[in-house]
Design a protein around this motif. Structure first.
Motif, PDB file in Angstrom:
ATOM      1  N   GLY A  52      39.761  56.342  38.628  1.00  0.00           N
ATOM      2  CA  GLY A  52      38.624  56.488  39.525  1.00  0.00           C
ATOM      3  C   GLY A  52      37.770  55.237  39.578  1.00  0.00           C
ATOM      4  O   GLY A  52      37.265  54.839  40.638  1.00  0.00           O
ATOM      5  N   GLN A  53      37.615  54.576  38.438  1.00  0.00           N
ATOM      6  CA  GLN A  53      36.838  53.340  38.378  1.00  0.00           C
ATOM      7  C   GLN A  53      37.520  52.232  39.183  1.00  0.00           C
ATOM      8  O   GLN A  53      36.859  51.408  39.825  1.00  0.00           O
ATOM      9  CB  GLN A  53      36.672  52.915  36.917  1.00  0.00           C
ATOM     10  CG  GLN A  53      35.742  51.743  36.704  1.00  0.00           C
ATOM     11  CD  GLN A  53      35.525  51.442  35.234  1.00  0.00           C
ATOM     12  OE1 GLN A  53      35.992  52.172  34.365  1.00  0.00           O
ATOM     13  NE2 GLN A  53      34.822  50.366  34.961  1.00  0.00           N
ATOM     14  N   VAL A  54      38.858  52.216  39.157  1.00  0.00           N
ATOM     15  CA  VAL A  54      39.605  51.205  39.900  1.00  0.00           C
ATOM     16  C   VAL A  54      39.433  51.420  41.405  1.00  0.00           C
ATOM     17  O   VAL A  54      39.284  50.461  42.177  1.00  0.00           O
ATOM     18  CB  VAL A  54      41.091  51.242  39.506  1.00  0.00           C
ATOM     19  CG1 VAL A  54      41.903  50.276  40.359  1.00  0.00           C
ATOM     20  CG2 VAL A  54      41.256  50.903  38.034  1.00  0.00           C
ATOM     21  N   VAL A 107      36.440  44.312  45.721  1.00  0.00           N
ATOM     22  CA  VAL A 107      37.463  43.280  45.604  1.00  0.00           C
ATOM     23  C   VAL A 107      38.831  43.947  45.742  1.00  0.00           C
ATOM     24  O   VAL A 107      39.024  45.068  45.254  1.00  0.00           O
ATOM     25  CB  VAL A 107      37.338  42.539  44.248  1.00  0.00           C
ATOM     26  CG1 VAL A 107      37.567  43.479  43.079  1.00  0.00           C
ATOM     27  CG2 VAL A 107      38.289  41.344  44.171  1.00  0.00           C
ATOM     28  N   PRO A 108      39.798  43.339  46.427  1.00  0.00           N
ATOM     29  CA  PRO A 108      41.125  43.961  46.536  1.00  0.00           C
ATOM     30  C   PRO A 108      41.760  44.125  45.150  1.00  0.00           C
ATOM     31  O   PRO A 108      41.687  43.229  44.314  1.00  0.00           O
ATOM     32  CB  PRO A 108      41.920  42.964  47.387  1.00  0.00           C
ATOM     33  CG  PRO A 108      40.903  42.137  48.090  1.00  0.00           C
ATOM     34  CD  PRO A 108      39.727  42.056  47.179  1.00  0.00           C
ATOM     35  N   VAL A 109      42.394  45.277  44.947  1.00  0.00           N
ATOM     36  CA  VAL A 109      43.070  45.579  43.680  1.00  0.00           C
ATOM     37  C   VAL A 109      44.559  45.714  43.953  1.00  0.00           C
ATOM     38  O   VAL A 109      44.971  46.538  44.773  1.00  0.00           O
ATOM     39  CB  VAL A 109      42.534  46.878  43.042  1.00  0.00           C
ATOM     40  CG1 VAL A 109      43.290  47.184  41.744  1.00  0.00           C
ATOM     41  CG2 VAL A 109      41.036  46.773  42.772  1.00  0.00           C
ATOM     42  N   VAL A 110      45.362  44.905  43.266  1.00  0.00           N
ATOM     43  CA  VAL A 110      46.820  45.041  43.328  1.00  0.00           C
ATOM     44  C   VAL A 110      47.235  45.945  42.179  1.00  0.00           C
ATOM     45  O   VAL A 110      46.809  45.747  41.031  1.00  0.00           O
ATOM     46  CB  VAL A 110      47.513  43.672  43.199  1.00  0.00           C
ATOM     47  CG1 VAL A 110      49.032  43.844  43.144  1.00  0.00           C
ATOM     48  CG2 VAL A 110      47.118  42.765  44.364  1.00  0.00           C
ATOM     49  N   VAL A 111      48.033  46.960  42.454  1.00  0.00           N
ATOM     50  CA  VAL A 111      48.483  47.911  41.448  1.00  0.00           C
ATOM     51  C   VAL A 111      49.977  47.701  41.206  1.00  0.00           C
ATOM     52  O   VAL A 111      50.785  47.795  42.128  1.00  0.00           O
ATOM     53  CB  VAL A 111      48.221  49.368  41.890  1.00  0.00           C
ATOM     54  CG1 VAL A 111      48.641  50.344  40.782  1.00  0.00           C
ATOM     55  CG2 VAL A 111      46.745  49.561  42.229  1.00  0.00           C
ATOM     56  N   ASP A 112      50.318  47.406  39.954  1.00  0.00           N
ATOM     57  CA  ASP A 112      51.702  47.165  39.540  1.00  0.00           C
ATOM     58  C   ASP A 112      52.181  48.373  38.743  1.00  0.00           C
ATOM     59  O   ASP A 112      51.731  48.595  37.619  1.00  0.00           O
ATOM     60  CB  ASP A 112      51.763  45.893  38.693  1.00  0.00           C
ATOM     61  CG  ASP A 112      53.142  45.626  38.102  1.00  0.00           C
ATOM     62  OD1 ASP A 112      54.131  46.164  38.625  1.00  0.00           O
ATOM     63  OD2 ASP A 112      53.228  44.874  37.099  1.00  0.00           O
ATOM     64  N   LEU A 113      53.064  49.182  39.333  1.00  0.00           N
ATOM     65  CA  LEU A 113      53.627  50.341  38.646  1.00  0.00           C
ATOM     66  C   LEU A 113      54.934  49.917  37.988  1.00  0.00           C
ATOM     67  O   LEU A 113      55.868  49.478  38.668  1.00  0.00           O
ATOM     68  CB  LEU A 113      53.845  51.499  39.617  1.00  0.00           C
ATOM     69  CG  LEU A 113      52.535  52.104  40.154  1.00  0.00           C
ATOM     70  CD1 LEU A 113      52.279  51.638  41.583  1.00  0.00           C
ATOM     71  CD2 LEU A 113      52.549  53.626  40.087  1.00  0.00           C
ATOM     72  N   TRP A 114      55.005  50.048  36.673  1.00  0.00           N
ATOM     73  CA  TRP A 114      56.104  49.489  35.889  1.00  0.00           C
ATOM     74  C   TRP A 114      56.448  50.444  34.746  1.00  0.00           C
ATOM     75  O   TRP A 114      55.800  51.471  34.545  1.00  0.00           O
ATOM     76  CB  TRP A 114      55.698  48.125  35.326  1.00  0.00           C
ATOM     77  CG  TRP A 114      54.603  48.241  34.281  1.00  0.00           C
ATOM     78  CD1 TRP A 114      53.281  48.484  34.498  1.00  0.00           C
ATOM     79  CD2 TRP A 114      54.775  48.188  32.863  1.00  0.00           C
ATOM     80  NE1 TRP A 114      52.606  48.574  33.308  1.00  0.00           N
ATOM     81  CE2 TRP A 114      53.487  48.393  32.287  1.00  0.00           C
ATOM     82  CE3 TRP A 114      55.875  47.982  32.036  1.00  0.00           C
ATOM     83  CZ2 TRP A 114      53.293  48.395  30.898  1.00  0.00           C
ATOM     84  CZ3 TRP A 114      55.665  47.989  30.662  1.00  0.00           C
ATOM     85  CH2 TRP A 114      54.392  48.188  30.104  1.00  0.00           C
ATOM     86  N   ALA A 115      57.496  50.088  33.981  1.00  0.00           N
ATOM     87  CA  ALA A 115      57.859  50.832  32.771  1.00  0.00           C
ATOM     88  C   ALA A 115      58.511  49.860  31.799  1.00  0.00           C
ATOM     89  O   ALA A 115      59.097  48.848  32.194  1.00  0.00           O
ATOM     90  CB  ALA A 115      58.809  51.991  33.085  1.00  0.00           C
ATOM     91  N   ARG A 138      39.585  36.434  43.355  1.00  0.00           N
ATOM     92  CA  ARG A 138      39.538  36.981  44.713  1.00  0.00           C
ATOM     93  C   ARG A 138      40.247  38.324  44.810  1.00  0.00           C
ATOM     94  O   ARG A 138      40.055  39.068  45.771  1.00  0.00           O
ATOM     95  CB  ARG A 138      40.148  35.989  45.698  1.00  0.00           C
ATOM     96  CG  ARG A 138      39.363  34.683  45.791  1.00  0.00           C
ATOM     97  CD  ARG A 138      40.068  33.686  46.663  1.00  0.00           C
ATOM     98  NE  ARG A 138      40.168  34.140  48.050  1.00  0.00           N
ATOM     99  CZ  ARG A 138      40.974  33.615  48.956  1.00  0.00           C
ATOM    100  NH1 ARG A 138      41.805  32.627  48.599  1.00  0.00           N
ATOM    101  NH2 ARG A 138      40.999  34.075  50.190  1.00  0.00           N
ATOM    102  N   LEU A 139      41.120  38.630  43.854  1.00  0.00           N
ATOM    103  CA  LEU A 139      41.690  39.962  43.702  1.00  0.00           C
ATOM    104  C   LEU A 139      42.025  40.166  42.235  1.00  0.00           C
ATOM    105  O   LEU A 139      42.037  39.219  41.447  1.00  0.00           O
ATOM    106  CB  LEU A 139      42.916  40.176  44.612  1.00  0.00           C
ATOM    107  CG  LEU A 139      44.073  39.168  44.608  1.00  0.00           C
ATOM    108  CD1 LEU A 139      44.951  39.333  43.395  1.00  0.00           C
ATOM    109  CD2 LEU A 139      44.909  39.355  45.872  1.00  0.00           C
ATOM    110  N   VAL A 140      42.274  41.423  41.854  1.00  0.00           N
ATOM    111  CA  VAL A 140      42.597  41.742  40.460  1.00  0.00           C
ATOM    112  C   VAL A 140      43.900  42.526  40.418  1.00  0.00           C
ATOM    113  O   VAL A 140      44.346  43.071  41.437  1.00  0.00           O
ATOM    114  CB  VAL A 140      41.469  42.541  39.776  1.00  0.00           C
ATOM    115  CG1 VAL A 140      40.187  41.723  39.708  1.00  0.00           C
ATOM    116  CG2 VAL A 140      41.227  43.877  40.485  1.00  0.00           C
ATOM    117  N   LEU A 141      44.490  42.590  39.220  1.00  0.00           N
ATOM    118  CA  LEU A 141      45.769  43.277  39.027  1.00  0.00           C
ATOM    119  C   LEU A 141      45.590  44.413  38.031  1.00  0.00           C
ATOM    120  O   LEU A 141      45.200  44.188  36.878  1.00  0.00           O
ATOM    121  CB  LEU A 141      46.819  42.290  38.508  1.00  0.00           C
ATOM    122  CG  LEU A 141      48.206  42.852  38.196  1.00  0.00           C
ATOM    123  CD1 LEU A 141      48.866  43.392  39.466  1.00  0.00           C
ATOM    124  CD2 LEU A 141      49.092  41.770  37.561  1.00  0.00           C
ATOM    125  N   ALA A 142      45.859  45.633  38.476  1.00  0.00           N
ATOM    126  CA  ALA A 142      45.792  46.822  37.626  1.00  0.00           C
ATOM    127  C   ALA A 142      47.217  47.272  37.323  1.00  0.00           C
ATOM    128  O   ALA A 142      47.995  47.547  38.241  1.00  0.00           O
ATOM    129  CB  ALA A 142      45.019  47.940  38.332  1.00  0.00           C
TER     130      ALA A 142
END
Length: 313
Positions: free
Chosen positions: A53-55, A62-70, A93-97
């Protein structure tokens, strides 16, 4: 692997409503968000089902890039360092979650993560599909440039202060990669998988105990085999020729690269069972290679090894 395609119009392609309104404590040391400076724990950070929710709120600034991985996903391990590098270079300028899909099933379901690595963006709380699968560094840069343009069109132009909430997670003095490993990584980032394979093979020839080189070699061989392969055509060819080793191997590789681990193992085990004893060796070798990519401790590998043993004896 899909073609990167940031959406021209923001729309709720996935339902994130159940994750939107959870109260979250402010990140430690983070300043209050403003239209110009966003509060984030760092430029690259882990996110969970509980903290998402915070993301979503952060993505309004700011744009958030979301990397779904395992952890078991070889292509994920190739892509993640590229994403982190490009995000760092963009200086807030953007962040990675980063989302571990095994530890966060609600997020995996919300983003419909049928294949990983899956990379999406959040702009103003809305998801924007980016790409699936490992892609070269230059392609990542192009997609992120489009993403920043899209964010600006929607009024999301804030930044994360570098040096405060935006410091790099890498510690100063982190040991450099051995030269051949560095050469392999550079080749992977450029999409030159044959050169990466050659570098890893040379590293192993110089040091047969180099476990990192062996792991990297297996991962990049997989990437090289699936590069440019059309999944639908590969499935049709495999269905038409159940005993064609190359056709079955190709689909198993695509399944593993896409995160469908059990499907890949089951396909090869079914093929192993179908063949006479004197034709089984290549299938066993490919299975062992894929087991090594996923990891011997993984429950799916343990199950597949058990079935393989039962077929052998």
């Amino acid at each position: 692997m899909s073609t990167p395609n940031p959406g021209a119009v923001l729309r709720g392609a996935v339902d994130l409503s159940s994750l939107r309104n959870r109260p979250q404590p402010p990140a430690e040391g983070a300043a209050p968000a403003s239209p110009d400076a966003a509060a984030a724990p760092s430029l690259v950070f882990d996110v969970t089902d509980a903290s998402f929710g915070q993301v979503l709120e952060l993505s309004r600034t700011v744009p958030v890039v979301v990397d779904l991985w395992a952890e078991w996903c070889g292509p994920c391990k190739q892509l993640s360092p590229i994403l982190e590098k490009v995000v760092m270079e963009l200086a807030g300028r953007l962040v990675l979650a980063k989302v571990d899909v095994d530890a966060n099933p609600q997020l995996a379901q919300a983003f419909r993560a049928q294949s990983i690595p899956l990379v999406v963006a959040l702009v103003g709380g809305q998801p924007v599909p980016l790409f699936t699968g490992a892609v070269p560094e230059q392609q990542v840069r192009e997609v992120f440039t489009q993403l920043l343009q899209l964010a600006a069109q929607n009024g999301v132009t804030g930044t994360v202060p570098v040096g405060e909430g935006g410091e790099s997670p890498a510690e100063p003095g982190e040991p450099e990669l051995p030269p051949l490993h560095a050469e392999a990584f550079a080749a992977i980032e450029a999409g030159d998988y044959p050169r990466a394979i050659a570098a890893y093979e040379k590293a192993i020839a110089e040091n047969p105990r180099d476990a990192d080189a062996r792991a990297g070699l297996g991962q990049v061989r997989l990437l090289d085999r699936v590069q440019g392969v059309d999944l639908q055509e590969a499935r049709e060819a495999a269905a038409a020729s159940p005993r064609d080793l190359d056709a079955q191997f190709r689909v198993a590789d695509l399944d593993l690269a896409g995160g469908h681990v059990d499907d890949a193992f089951d396909r090869l085990l079914d093929l192993f069972a179908l063949l006479p004893a004197d034709e089984r060796a290549p299938v066993r070798e490919r299975l062992l290679e894929l087991f090594g990519l996923v990891g011997d401790a993984d429950p799916r590998v343990i199950r597949a090894r058990s079935r393989l043993a039962s077929l052998l004896f």
